[in-house]
Design a protein around this motif. Structure first.
Motif, PDB file in Angstrom:
ATOM      1  N   VAL A   1     -67.442 -56.239 -23.860  1.00 16.91           N
ATOM      2  CA  VAL A   1     -66.535 -57.387 -23.857  1.00 16.91           C
ATOM      3  C   VAL A   1     -66.725 -58.144 -22.549  1.00 16.91           C
ATOM      4  CG1 VAL A   1     -64.141 -58.133 -24.026  1.00 16.91           C
ATOM      5  CG2 VAL A   1     -64.879 -56.080 -25.231  1.00 16.91           C
ATOM      6  N   SER A   2     -67.107 -59.413 -22.647  1.00 19.35           N
ATOM      7  CA  SER A   2     -67.324 -60.220 -21.450  1.00 19.35           C
ATOM      8  C   SER A   2     -65.991 -60.652 -20.849  1.00 19.35           C
ATOM      9  CB  SER A   2     -68.155 -61.459 -21.794  1.00 19.35           C
ATOM     10  OG  SER A   2     -67.394 -62.337 -22.606  1.00 19.35           O
ATOM     11  N   LEU A   3     -66.066 -61.201 -19.635  1.00 14.52           N
ATOM     12  CA  LEU A   3     -64.854 -61.688 -18.975  1.00 14.52           C
ATOM     13  C   LEU A   3     -64.233 -62.816 -19.794  1.00 14.52           C
ATOM     14  CD1 LEU A   3     -62.868 -61.751 -16.645  1.00 14.52           C
ATOM     15  CD2 LEU A   3     -64.480 -63.184 -15.374  1.00 14.52           C
ATOM     16  N   GLN A   4     -65.060 -63.720 -20.324  1.00 15.66           N
ATOM     17  CA  GLN A   4     -64.542 -64.812 -21.127  1.00 15.66           C
ATOM     18  C   GLN A   4     -63.835 -64.293 -22.377  1.00 15.66           C
ATOM     19  OE1 GLN A   4     -64.427 -68.236 -20.523  1.00 15.66           O
ATOM     20  NE2 GLN A   4     -63.069 -68.053 -22.296  1.00 15.66           N
ATOM     21  N   GLN A   5     -64.408 -63.266 -22.988  1.00 20.53           N
ATOM     22  CA  GLN A   5     -63.779 -62.681 -24.171  1.00 20.53           C
ATOM     23  C   GLN A   5     -62.459 -62.008 -23.824  1.00 20.53           C
ATOM     24  OE1 GLN A   5     -67.082 -60.245 -25.397  1.00 20.53           O
ATOM     25  NE2 GLN A   5     -67.855 -61.768 -26.841  1.00 20.53           N
ATOM     26  N   THR A   6     -62.405 -61.400 -22.641  1.00 20.39           N
ATOM     27  CA  THR A   6     -61.152 -60.802 -22.187  1.00 20.39           C
ATOM     28  C   THR A   6     -60.074 -61.869 -22.019  1.00 20.39           C
ATOM     29  OG1 THR A   6     -62.351 -59.041 -21.045  1.00 20.39           O
ATOM     30  CG2 THR A   6     -60.076 -59.396 -20.388  1.00 20.39           C
ATOM     31  N   VAL A   7     -60.467 -63.009 -21.454  1.00 25.66           N
ATOM     32  CA  VAL A   7     -59.519 -64.121 -21.296  1.00 25.66           C
ATOM     33  C   VAL A   7     -59.019 -64.579 -22.667  1.00 25.66           C
ATOM     34  CG1 VAL A   7     -59.299 -66.527 -20.560  1.00 25.66           C
ATOM     35  CG2 VAL A   7     -60.489 -64.888 -19.103  1.00 25.66           C
ATOM     36  N   ASP A   8     -59.949 -64.693 -23.633  1.00 28.10           N
ATOM     37  CA  ASP A   8     -59.551 -65.079 -24.991  1.00 28.10           C
ATOM     38  C   ASP A   8     -58.561 -64.075 -25.586  1.00 28.10           C
ATOM     39  OD1 ASP A   8     -61.227 -67.250 -24.840  1.00 28.10           O
ATOM     40  OD2 ASP A   8     -62.885 -66.282 -25.908  1.00 28.10           O
ATOM     41  N   MET A   9     -58.819 -62.797 -25.353  1.00 22.87           N
ATOM     42  CA  MET A   9     -57.951 -61.742 -25.879  1.00 22.87           C
ATOM     43  C   MET A   9     -56.553 -61.843 -25.264  1.00 22.87           C
ATOM     44  SD  MET A   9     -58.527 -57.630 -25.652  1.00 22.87           S
ATOM     45  CE  MET A   9     -58.223 -57.581 -23.881  1.00 22.87           C
ATOM     46  N   VAL A  10     -56.502 -62.068 -23.951  1.00 19.45           N
ATOM     47  CA  VAL A  10     -55.212 -62.179 -23.269  1.00 19.45           C
ATOM     48  C   VAL A  10     -54.434 -63.380 -23.815  1.00 19.45           C
ATOM     49  CG1 VAL A  10     -54.115 -62.675 -21.048  1.00 19.45           C
ATOM     50  CG2 VAL A  10     -55.975 -61.007 -21.181  1.00 19.45           C
ATOM     51  N   ARG A  11     -55.135 -64.484 -24.045  1.00 15.95           N
ATOM     52  CA  ARG A  11     -54.467 -65.673 -24.584  1.00 15.95           C
ATOM     53  C   ARG A  11     -53.822 -65.381 -25.938  1.00 15.95           C
ATOM     54  NH1 ARG A  11     -59.281 -69.947 -23.244  1.00 15.95           N
ATOM     55  NH2 ARG A  11     -58.618 -70.543 -21.140  1.00 15.95           N
ATOM     56  N   VAL A  12     -54.559 -64.653 -26.779  1.00 14.69           N
ATOM     57  CA  VAL A  12     -54.028 -64.328 -28.101  1.00 14.69           C
ATOM     58  C   VAL A  12     -52.755 -63.487 -27.972  1.00 14.69           C
ATOM     59  CG1 VAL A  12     -54.448 -62.999 -30.206  1.00 14.69           C
ATOM     60  CG2 VAL A  12     -56.206 -64.540 -29.339  1.00 14.69           C
ATOM     61  N   VAL A  13     -52.806 -62.461 -27.112  1.00 10.58           N
ATOM     62  CA  VAL A  13     -51.643 -61.588 -26.934  1.00 10.58           C
ATOM     63  C   VAL A  13     -50.458 -62.389 -26.418  1.00 10.58           C
ATOM     64  CG1 VAL A  13     -50.729 -59.584 -25.709  1.00 10.58           C
ATOM     65  CG2 VAL A  13     -53.077 -59.556 -26.562  1.00 10.58           C
ATOM     66  N   ILE A  14     -50.701 -63.245 -25.434  1.00  8.97           N
ATOM     67  CA  ILE A  14     -49.614 -64.050 -24.865  1.00  8.97           C
ATOM     68  C   ILE A  14     -49.070 -65.025 -25.907  1.00  8.97           C
ATOM     69  CG2 ILE A  14     -49.020 -65.735 -23.095  1.00  8.97           C
ATOM     70  CD1 ILE A  14     -49.442 -62.788 -22.157  1.00  8.97           C
ATOM     71  N   ASP A  15     -49.969 -65.628 -26.695  1.00 11.79           N
ATOM     72  CA  ASP A  15     -49.511 -66.544 -27.751  1.00 11.79           C
ATOM     73  C   ASP A  15     -48.581 -65.833 -28.727  1.00 11.79           C
ATOM     74  OD1 ASP A  15     -50.890 -68.639 -26.716  1.00 11.79           O
ATOM     75  OD2 ASP A  15     -52.579 -68.533 -28.120  1.00 11.79           O
ATOM     76  N   VAL A  16     -48.943 -64.583 -29.067  1.00  9.18           N
ATOM     77  CA  VAL A  16     -48.104 -63.818 -29.993  1.00  9.18           C
ATOM     78  C   VAL A  16     -46.717 -63.597 -29.409  1.00  9.18           C
ATOM     79  CG1 VAL A  16     -47.794 -61.540 -31.054  1.00  9.18           C
ATOM     80  CG2 VAL A  16     -50.013 -62.680 -31.190  1.00  9.18           C
ATOM     81  N   VAL A  17     -46.663 -63.227 -28.130  1.00  5.84           N
ATOM     82  CA  VAL A  17     -45.357 -62.987 -27.493  1.00  5.84           C
ATOM     83  C   VAL A  17     -44.579 -64.293 -27.368  1.00  5.84           C
ATOM     84  CG1 VAL A  17     -44.193 -62.157 -25.413  1.00  5.84           C
ATOM     85  CG2 VAL A  17     -46.229 -60.972 -26.265  1.00  5.84           C
ATOM     86  N   GLU A  18     -45.258 -65.358 -26.886  1.00  2.68           N
ATOM     87  CA  GLU A  18     -44.572 -66.635 -26.677  1.00  2.68           C
ATOM     88  C   GLU A  18     -44.022 -67.201 -27.981  1.00  2.68           C
ATOM     89  OE1 GLU A  18     -46.119 -68.976 -22.790  1.00  2.68           O
ATOM     90  OE2 GLU A  18     -47.442 -69.066 -24.548  1.00  2.68           O
TER      91      GLU A  18
END
Length: 410
Positions: free
Chosen positions: A105-122
């Motif tokens: 998993v690249s750094l960019q993919q990690t950022v994408d993953m974090v965005r998805v998790v945060i979007d779900v919570v928000e």
């Protein structure tokens, strides 16, 4: 301000703080009940939004899902205990996954993953927060997102640093193995671990001079990779050795010099020698040994070009004691002349002994000068070296001497 006013202000502040704590506690209870659903929703949204996640192996997907679940759990725990200060995300979140996951998993993919998790919570803040706690939860999510971003960068920076140090050690090991001819069976595996894919392969050897070893190696790697080559490089004492997997854009005999010329200027002062191209990394020791042998012998040819092919230094290498160079001179120069018949060998011997004089050679052999001229042309065709050229005559003289000695040994 009167004492009564101050007391009322303090009581109001304490009541507000108490209300905030109560709201936070109610929100925490809601978050704890929803943790499992939030993690599952995050994984489901990654499945639908992130194509790279769908292409991953089942094992890696499960690890990423675990990281997402851990991220939600760590957020809830941190939100529950704000007095803890900054969350230990690197340990609580990324510490759940194996170190090898940073390669999948690249750094960019990690950022994408974090965005998805945060979007779900928000997207569920209004439902998750206790009445009056929406703003409090949103601010906490934003702060936590920032901490995750910083921690992600640190995790990948440490992984890159460790990977770079490991690559450097492995690279030095491969270069050393090639020079000493050890562990040829493992070279291809080691090369693959370093991302090696190019063929054919050649070696470059030159001096380090007054230059810094680390910066020299880094400059060599950068220049070679910009040109599309694979590269392994190492320093051994005052000597720099680079093994180059030639770009697929280059082919033929000229590829060796075409690939090496832009790199030669990055070595220290003195000769730079290019080993012959070989089929792959497993047999690259032949090119490395030839280049290093040529570097030792290049002192005997002050006017050699830079870079110079190791094969152009065969006479000097032979005189310096390189048995492979002696064999090559005999096989590639002497034997073709011997197999072509005694007139060519006799003509070459007399011509060299009589200061490359066409007329003197013709008189000694009792033939016409045109016959000598024709035989000299045939010698050039068979060997690639002209008897009338200063360098060519030197190569032919050494080859003739070594060939005669080899006849005695047979």
């Amino acid at each position: 301000m009167s004492t009564d006013s101050t007391d009322r202000s303090d009581r109001t502040g304490q009541q507000a703080a108490g209300d905030d704590d109560a709201v936070r506690a109610a929100t925490v209870r809601r978050l704890e009940r929803a943790m499992g659903d939030l993690g599952s929703a995050a994984v489901a949204r990654m499945e639908s939004r992130l194509s790279w996640f769908r292409r991953m192996s089942a094992e890696d997907r499960s690890w990423v899902g675990l990281v997402a679940q851990s991220g939600v759990a760590a957020f809830v725990e941190w939100f529950k205990n704000p007095e803890r200060g900054r969350p230990a995300i690197a340990v609580e979140v990324f510490g759940t996954a194996p170190r090898e996951l940073t390669r999948s998993v690249s750094l960019q993919q990690t950022v994408d993953m974090v965005r998805v998790v945060i979007d779900v919570v928000e997207s569920q803040v209004d439902d998750l927060a206790a009445p009056g706690g929406q703003r409090q939860l949103r601010e906490a999510v934003l702060q936590y997102t920032r901490e995750v971003a910083f921690s992600s960068a640190k995790v990948y920076a440490r992984a890159a640093e460790a990977r770079g140090a490991w690559d450097a050690r492995l690279e030095a090991l491969v270069v050393d193995a090639l020079l000493h001819g050890d562990r040829e069976q493992g070279l291809q595996t080691w090369g693959s671990a370093l991302g090696w894919s190019r063929t054919p392969v050649m070696a470059l050897a030159g001096g380090l001079g007054e230059q810094d070893s680390e910066s020299t190696l880094e400059d060599l790697r950068s220049a070679a990779r910009r040109a599309g080559h694979d590269v392994l490089a190492g320093v051994q004492g005052e000597r720099v050795i680079a093994v180059i997997g030639i770009s697929e854009n280059l082919s033929g005999d000229a590829a060796v010099l075409t690939a090496s010329e832009p790199l030669a200027g990055l070595f220290g002062a003195g000769p730079v020698v290019v080993g012959p191209a070989v089929s792959d990394l497993r047999v690259a020791n032949r090119s490395v040994r030839a280049a290093v042998s040529g570097l030792r012998a290049a002192l005997a040819w002050p006017d050699a070009p830079r870079p110079v092919r190791a094969e152009d230094l065969l006479p000097e290498r032979s005189l310096e004691g390189d048995t492979a160079a002696r064999r090559q001179l005999v096989e590639e120069v002497y034997r073709p002349l011997r197999n072509a018949g005694s007139p060519l060998l006799d003509t070459l011997s007399v011509y060299l002994e009589h200061a490359s004089s066409l007329e003197s050679t013709a008189r000694m052999l009792f033939v016409h000068a045109n016959t000598v001229r024709y035989r000299l042309g045939r010698i050039t065709e068979l060997t690639g070296h002209s008897p009338g050229d200063g360098r060519g005559s030197f190569v032919l003289r050494i080859a003739l001497t070594l060939g005669r000695l080899s006849e005695r040994e047979e």
